[in-house]
Scaffold this motif. Structure first.
Motif: not given
Length: 537
Positions: A377-378, A382-383, A396-398, A424-427
């Protein structure tokens, strides 16, 4: 490498998205030396080949799927020498390398397009699809871009429109021009001569367009397996009869196959995004003179469940005849399967894996799928994916499936890079890191490793036929047969335990991974929620 020209039948191909795999030089972007550094990990999965998403010279407006030089490596990924090293090191480990070829379009920064758009009389004037406006100045027809809006953009130099099925910066090559076909095949040969083992062919049914530029008819319903089919995208409102999947594509694929046949042991897998994708898969893989194999978007949608899987696989089996399928439940273009199919447990993910790896055909596994990664989830800021930016917030795209691999839960940026990554690395991914799952016998990662290692020793699963059997509810039952051997696969694709009475008692397979197996009493089988059984029949 073992000399087996038929290696691709039943092969498992691991897709690497280089930008997000491993950063070797600390710039926040994964690269080819980073892939080389992780070859031992990939080999430990017991896969047969690596599919590399594009690494060619590109302005990166579509992250490499807009190619500016088909014969060179973009500096952010390394050099041709780095690629040669990767090939050599992969081959030492018994891994073959397949590269992503984008044939239907180039970048608008490619020298071919720069020349083509200069005027209407230059040597490459007809290398792209140009058309005059209608009398009122509007676009030539109603064709739409997959990424939204018309598939035509005005160019003031030529005072014509050019066709782009994707971004405006991705003009379509004119495959009706024999010189274009000759050049494209020459570029494919360049990589064959460097030692690649095959090609994943991006949007391969998009190469040709209707010469008459006829309007597409309206579509009353979303067709199965079509690229870009989303309710918020007008692309779904047409039946794409004239802008892709044209009959001229078949002779070109035959020319491409003839080239690969000069390099024994090489292969192709085509991406088919079409309104009638399963039929197109059959058309493009039949006869042994076109694609070796193809996959569609049918298992890359939000639809899932026993009935859907049975119908999809049965349909392709009925249509394929002598063709060969390649199955995928995840890639760089769709939400990660753990989220898309609403997995709530590791066992559920293992059940989906067992289904994928026991179907007839070859298989593509997307990096991180073996970790059970969920969709990231960004935030909007961040996109970077233009597709998501265009359709935010409904789509929200790819980017959510392209975030970096998480190698270590205790390292900055998950061990992907020392610098801030391009995404970003997803938590939520830290707890699924390779270092964590490597130490857990029951992890999703270990299930993939053990199942893939066991599968490659089962010829019946690699090349056998498939036949589905009647089953209640969300139970999937099918047999795989090769010669005198038959295996029965039983999948409980529900969150409730199930008891099944089979026509005759079966003998459970020895040596299967721990998560495979139910309780037998005579011909009665008890399976837990998301249970898997594979037995001799």
């Amino acid at each position: 490498m073992i000399n087996n020209p038929d290696w691709w039948r039943g092969a498992v191909i691991y897709q690497v998205y280089p930008r997000s795999f491993y950063d070797s030089n600390g710039d926040g972007i994964g690269d080819l030396p980073g892939v080389t550094a992780k070859l031992d990990y990939i080999a430990s999965l017991n896969v047969d080949a690596i599919w590399l998403s594009p690494f060619f010279t590109s302005p990166m407006r579509d992250f490499g799927y807009d190619v500016a030089d088909y014969r060179n490596v973009d500096p952010i990924f390394g050099t041709l020498s780095d690629f040669d090293t990767l090939i050599a090191e992969a081959h030492k480990r018994g891994l073959r390398i397949m590269i992503d070829q984008v044939l239907s379009h180039s970048s608008d920064q490619h020298s071919w397009f720069v020349e083509s758009r200069a005027n209407r009389s230059n040597p490459k004037a007809d290398w792209y699809v140009w058309a005059d406006p209608k009398k009122d100045g509007t676009v030539p027809n109603n064709w739409l871009s997959v990424f939204g809006g018309p598939a035509w953009t005005w160019d003031s130099r030529r005072r014509q429109y050019y066709l782009h099925n994707f971004l405006t910066s991705q003009p379509d090559l004119n495959f009706h021009n024999p010189d274009v076909q000759k050049q494209v095949l020459s570029d494919v040969k360049f990589w064959l001569d460097r030692g690649v083992d095959g090609f994943r062919l991006d949007a391969i049914n998009f190469c040709f367009h209707d010469r008459k530029l006829r309007d597409n008819p309206a579509s009353d319903a979303v067709k199965e397996g079509s690229i870009g089919v989303r309710k918020e995208n007008p692309y779904a409102y047409q039946f794409h009869r004239f802008d892709k999947t044209r009959p001229e594509n078949i002779p070109f694929l035959q020319r491409l196959r003839a080239l690969l046949d000069e390099y024994p042991g090489t292969t192709t897998v085509g991406e088919i995004g079409d309104d009638n994708s399963l039929q197109t898969m059959a058309d493009y893989t039949s006869g042994g003179d076109k694609l070796h194999m193809a996959y569609s978007f049918d298992l890359l949608t939000e639809q899932h469940g026993a009935d859907f899987f049975r119908k999809t696989v049965n349909t392709i089996e009925q249509k394929l005849t002598d063709g060969w399928p390649c199955w995928a439940i995840g890639n760089h273009d769709v939400a990660r399967v753990a989220s898309r199919w609403e997995a709530t447990s590791d066992q559920q993910l293992k059940a989906y894996m067992a289904m994928l790896l026991t179907l007839r055909g070859s298989v593509c596994i997307y990096q991180g799928e073996e970790l059970g990664l969920t969709e990231a989830e960004l935030a909007y800021e961040d996109l970077v994916d233009p597709y998501g930016i265009n359709f935010w917030p409904e789509y929200k795209g790819r980017d959510g499936c392209r975030t970096p691999m998480v190698w270590h839960h205790k390292k900055t940026h998950g061990g992907f890079s020392d610098a801030r990554p391009w995404l970003p690395v997803y938590d939520d991914h830290y707890n699924a890191a390779v270092a964590v799952q490597h130490e857990e016998d029951n992890s999703v990662l270990e299930a993939y490793r053990t199942f893939l290692g066991w599968r490659r020793e089962q010829p019946v699963l690699l090349k056998g036929d498939i036949r589905f059997h009647k089953a209640p509810g969300n139970i999937l039952i099918y047999s795989r047969s090769l010669g005198a051997e038959t295996l029965l696969v039983v999948l409980n694709l529900s969150d409730q335990a199930a008891t099944l009475t089979l026509p005759e008692a079966k003998a459970p397979m020895a040596g299967t991974p721990d998560f495979v197996g139910g309780q037998w009493q005579g011909n009665e089988l008890k399976l837990p929620a998301w249970g898997v059984e594979i037995a001799r029949s």
